[in-house]
Scaffold this motif. Structure first.
Motif, PDB file in Angstrom:
ATOM      1  N   VAL A  11       0.993  -1.116   0.164  1.00  0.00           N
ATOM      2  CA  VAL A  11      -0.047  -0.126  -0.116  1.00  0.00           C
ATOM      3  C   VAL A  11       0.950   1.200   0.115  1.00  0.00           C
ATOM      4  O   VAL A  11       2.044   1.069   0.234  1.00  0.00           O
ATOM      5  CB  VAL A  11      -0.954   0.078   1.476  1.00  0.00           C
ATOM      6  CG1 VAL A  11      -2.025  -1.053   1.174  1.00  0.00           C
ATOM      7  CG2 VAL A  11      -0.242  -0.126   2.477  1.00  0.00           C
ATOM      8  N   PHE A  12       0.287   2.220  -0.532  1.00  0.00           N
ATOM      9  CA  PHE A  12       0.933   3.628  -0.565  1.00  0.00           C
ATOM     10  C   PHE A  12       1.185   4.248   1.019  1.00  0.00           C
ATOM     11  O   PHE A  12       0.269   4.129   1.656  1.00  0.00           O
ATOM     12  CB  PHE A  12       0.256   4.705  -1.355  1.00  0.00           C
ATOM     13  CG  PHE A  12       0.230   4.287  -2.716  1.00  0.00           C
ATOM     14  CD1 PHE A  12       1.387   4.590  -3.526  1.00  0.00           C
ATOM     15  CD2 PHE A  12      -1.097   3.924  -3.035  1.00  0.00           C
ATOM     16  CE1 PHE A  12       1.216   4.453  -4.816  1.00  0.00           C
ATOM     17  CE2 PHE A  12      -1.185   3.554  -4.412  1.00  0.00           C
ATOM     18  CZ  PHE A  12      -0.030   3.778  -5.481  1.00  0.00           C
ATOM     19  N   GLY A  13       2.270   4.633   1.598  1.00  0.00           N
ATOM     20  CA  GLY A  13       2.592   4.925   2.565  1.00  0.00           C
ATOM     21  C   GLY A  13       1.905   6.339   3.145  1.00  0.00           C
ATOM     22  O   GLY A  13       1.948   6.408   4.190  1.00  0.00           O
ATOM     23  N   THR A  14       1.710   7.286   2.310  1.00  0.00           N
ATOM     24  CA  THR A  14       1.085   8.645   2.555  1.00  0.00           C
ATOM     25  C   THR A  14      -0.091   8.823   1.740  1.00  0.00           C
ATOM     26  O   THR A  14       0.065   8.268   0.638  1.00  0.00           O
ATOM     27  CB  THR A  14       2.151   9.659   2.647  1.00  0.00           C
ATOM     28  OG1 THR A  14       2.660  10.042   1.141  1.00  0.00           O
ATOM     29  CG2 THR A  14       3.262   9.439   3.427  1.00  0.00           C
ATOM     30  N   GLU A  15      -0.970   9.663   2.187  1.00  0.00           N
ATOM     31  CA  GLU A  15      -1.965  10.233   1.127  1.00  0.00           C
ATOM     32  C   GLU A  15      -1.325  10.695  -0.154  1.00  0.00           C
ATOM     33  O   GLU A  15      -2.055  10.563  -1.203  1.00  0.00           O
ATOM     34  CB  GLU A  15      -2.830  11.312   1.580  1.00  0.00           C
ATOM     35  CG  GLU A  15      -3.682  10.478   3.086  1.00  0.00           C
ATOM     36  CD  GLU A  15      -4.412  11.631   3.940  1.00  0.00           C
ATOM     37  OE1 GLU A  15      -4.293  12.839   3.696  1.00  0.00           O
ATOM     38  OE2 GLU A  15      -5.418  11.076   4.549  1.00  0.00           O
ATOM     39  N   ASP A  16      -0.573  11.478  -0.059  1.00  0.00           N
ATOM     40  CA  ASP A  16       0.062  12.311  -1.037  1.00  0.00           C
ATOM     41  C   ASP A  16       0.613  11.320  -2.236  1.00  0.00           C
ATOM     42  O   ASP A  16       0.394  11.478  -3.428  1.00  0.00           O
ATOM     43  CB  ASP A  16       1.507  13.327  -0.853  1.00  0.00           C
ATOM     44  CG  ASP A  16       1.627  14.189  -1.906  1.00  0.00           C
ATOM     45  OD1 ASP A  16       0.833  14.800  -2.611  1.00  0.00           O
ATOM     46  OD2 ASP A  16       2.808  14.181  -2.063  1.00  0.00           O
ATOM     47  N   GLU A  17       1.299  10.322  -1.828  1.00  0.00           N
ATOM     48  CA  GLU A  17       1.921   9.211  -2.467  1.00  0.00           C
ATOM     49  C   GLU A  17       0.679   8.562  -3.437  1.00  0.00           C
ATOM     50  O   GLU A  17       0.876   8.407  -4.610  1.00  0.00           O
ATOM     51  CB  GLU A  17       2.840   8.134  -1.808  1.00  0.00           C
ATOM     52  CG  GLU A  17       4.213   8.842  -1.066  1.00  0.00           C
ATOM     53  CD  GLU A  17       4.810   7.620  -0.323  1.00  0.00           C
ATOM     54  OE1 GLU A  17       4.207   6.550  -0.174  1.00  0.00           O
ATOM     55  OE2 GLU A  17       5.962   7.837   0.028  1.00  0.00           O
ATOM     56  N   GLY A  18      -0.547   8.194  -2.622  1.00  0.00           N
ATOM     57  CA  GLY A  18      -1.522   7.483  -3.387  1.00  0.00           C
ATOM     58  C   GLY A  18      -2.323   8.538  -4.564  1.00  0.00           C
ATOM     59  O   GLY A  18      -2.464   8.060  -5.422  1.00  0.00           O
ATOM     60  N   LEU A  19      -2.506   9.610  -4.070  1.00  0.00           N
ATOM     61  CA  LEU A  19      -3.054  10.542  -5.049  1.00  0.00           C
ATOM     62  C   LEU A  19      -2.111  10.934  -6.079  1.00  0.00           C
ATOM     63  O   LEU A  19      -2.960  10.945  -7.120  1.00  0.00           O
ATOM     64  CB  LEU A  19      -3.347  11.804  -4.135  1.00  0.00           C
ATOM     65  CG  LEU A  19      -4.518  11.797  -3.027  1.00  0.00           C
ATOM     66  CD1 LEU A  19      -4.347  13.050  -2.292  1.00  0.00           C
ATOM     67  CD2 LEU A  19      -5.916  11.448  -3.470  1.00  0.00           C
ATOM     68  N   THR A  20      -1.224  11.144  -6.054  1.00  0.00           N
ATOM     69  CA  THR A  20      -0.297  11.276  -6.988  1.00  0.00           C
ATOM     70  C   THR A  20       0.229  10.421  -8.181  1.00  0.00           C
ATOM     71  O   THR A  20       0.035  10.435  -9.175  1.00  0.00           O
ATOM     72  CB  THR A  20       1.263  11.828  -6.609  1.00  0.00           C
ATOM     73  OG1 THR A  20       1.261  12.936  -5.516  1.00  0.00           O
ATOM     74  CG2 THR A  20       2.093  12.055  -7.643  1.00  0.00           C
ATOM     75  N   ALA A  21       0.468   9.160  -7.516  1.00  0.00           N
ATOM     76  CA  ALA A  21       0.408   7.683  -8.346  1.00  0.00           C
ATOM     77  C   ALA A  21      -0.907   7.652  -8.925  1.00  0.00           C
ATOM     78  O   ALA A  21      -0.958   7.068 -10.258  1.00  0.00           O
ATOM     79  CB  ALA A  21       0.630   6.699  -7.334  1.00  0.00           C
ATOM     80  N   GLY A  22      -2.165   7.776  -8.277  1.00  0.00           N
ATOM     81  CA  GLY A  22      -3.456   7.663  -9.117  1.00  0.00           C
ATOM     82  C   GLY A  22      -3.345   8.391 -10.100  1.00  0.00           C
ATOM     83  O   GLY A  22      -3.958   8.055 -11.011  1.00  0.00           O
ATOM     84  N   PHE A  23      -3.132   9.740  -9.887  1.00  0.00           N
ATOM     85  CA  PHE A  23      -3.459  10.825 -10.802  1.00  0.00           C
ATOM     86  C   PHE A  23      -2.505  10.290 -12.322  1.00  0.00           C
ATOM     87  O   PHE A  23      -2.907  10.509 -13.341  1.00  0.00           O
ATOM     88  CB  PHE A  23      -3.185  12.257 -10.513  1.00  0.00           C
ATOM     89  CG  PHE A  23      -3.412  13.024 -11.752  1.00  0.00           C
ATOM     90  CD1 PHE A  23      -4.766  13.524 -12.249  1.00  0.00           C
ATOM     91  CD2 PHE A  23      -2.533  14.025 -12.238  1.00  0.00           C
ATOM     92  CE1 PHE A  23      -5.039  14.486 -13.228  1.00  0.00           C
ATOM     93  CE2 PHE A  23      -2.711  14.960 -13.266  1.00  0.00           C
ATOM     94  CZ  PHE A  23      -3.837  15.039 -13.482  1.00  0.00           C
ATOM     95  N   LYS A  24      -1.185  10.148 -11.905  1.00  0.00           N
ATOM     96  CA  LYS A  24      -0.376   9.599 -13.082  1.00  0.00           C
ATOM     97  C   LYS A  24      -0.840   8.324 -13.750  1.00  0.00           C
ATOM     98  O   LYS A  24      -0.399   8.315 -15.106  1.00  0.00           O
ATOM     99  CB  LYS A  24       0.985   9.533 -12.471  1.00  0.00           C
ATOM    100  CG  LYS A  24       1.818  10.801 -11.969  1.00  0.00           C
ATOM    101  CD  LYS A  24       3.242  10.403 -11.479  1.00  0.00           C
ATOM    102  CE  LYS A  24       3.775  11.847 -11.057  1.00  0.00           C
ATOM    103  NZ  LYS A  24       5.386  11.508 -10.553  1.00  0.00           N
ATOM    104  N   ALA A  25      -1.232   7.427 -13.115  1.00  0.00           N
ATOM    105  CA  ALA A  25      -1.642   6.301 -13.866  1.00  0.00           C
ATOM    106  C   ALA A  25      -2.961   6.888 -14.795  1.00  0.00           C
ATOM    107  O   ALA A  25      -3.042   6.297 -15.940  1.00  0.00           O
ATOM    108  CB  ALA A  25      -2.198   5.272 -12.761  1.00  0.00           C
ATOM    109  N   ALA A  26      -3.822   7.526 -14.405  1.00  0.00           N
ATOM    110  CA  ALA A  26      -4.915   8.222 -15.272  1.00  0.00           C
ATOM    111  C   ALA A  26      -4.482   8.722 -16.287  1.00  0.00           C
ATOM    112  O   ALA A  26      -4.891   8.440 -17.445  1.00  0.00           O
ATOM    113  CB  ALA A  26      -5.837   9.018 -14.208  1.00  0.00           C
TER     114      ALA A  26
END
Length: 87
Positions: free
Chosen positions: A62-77
């Motif tokens: 899992v992503f360690g921080t909220e920022d990592e998850g949000l950033t990775a999700g947007f880049k994937a999109a």
């Protein structure tokens, strides 16, 4: 936590689902990380493009921080949209 952005005429929504540790006493601990859930829709009219994508890091962690998850999700999109409509 949720983030909504526009990219090349599409609406990208990244929602985070917290993952919690379970102790030996069967109580939930604090969040240990986040799973990013990515949805892509056309902007007008608003129609979904495919099904939501659930993302974790390499190694199925899992992503360690909220920022990592949000950033990775947007880049994937962005990659999905670029593959669909081109650069």
């Amino acid at each position: 936590m949720e983030r909504i952005d526009s990219y090349k005429g599409f609406e990208v929504t990244v929602t985070l689902e917290s993952v919690r540790a379970v102790s030996s006493e069967f109580t939930y601990g604090p969040p240990v990380g986040y799973v990013a859930v990515v949805s892509i829709c056309t902007a007008d009219p608003k129609r979904p493009i495919g099904v939501p994508i659930r993302l974790v890091t390499e190694g199925n962690r899992v992503f360690g921080t909220e920022d990592e998850g949000l950033t990775a999700g947007f880049k994937a999109a962005q990659r999905v949209i670029d593959d669909k409509v081109g650069p």
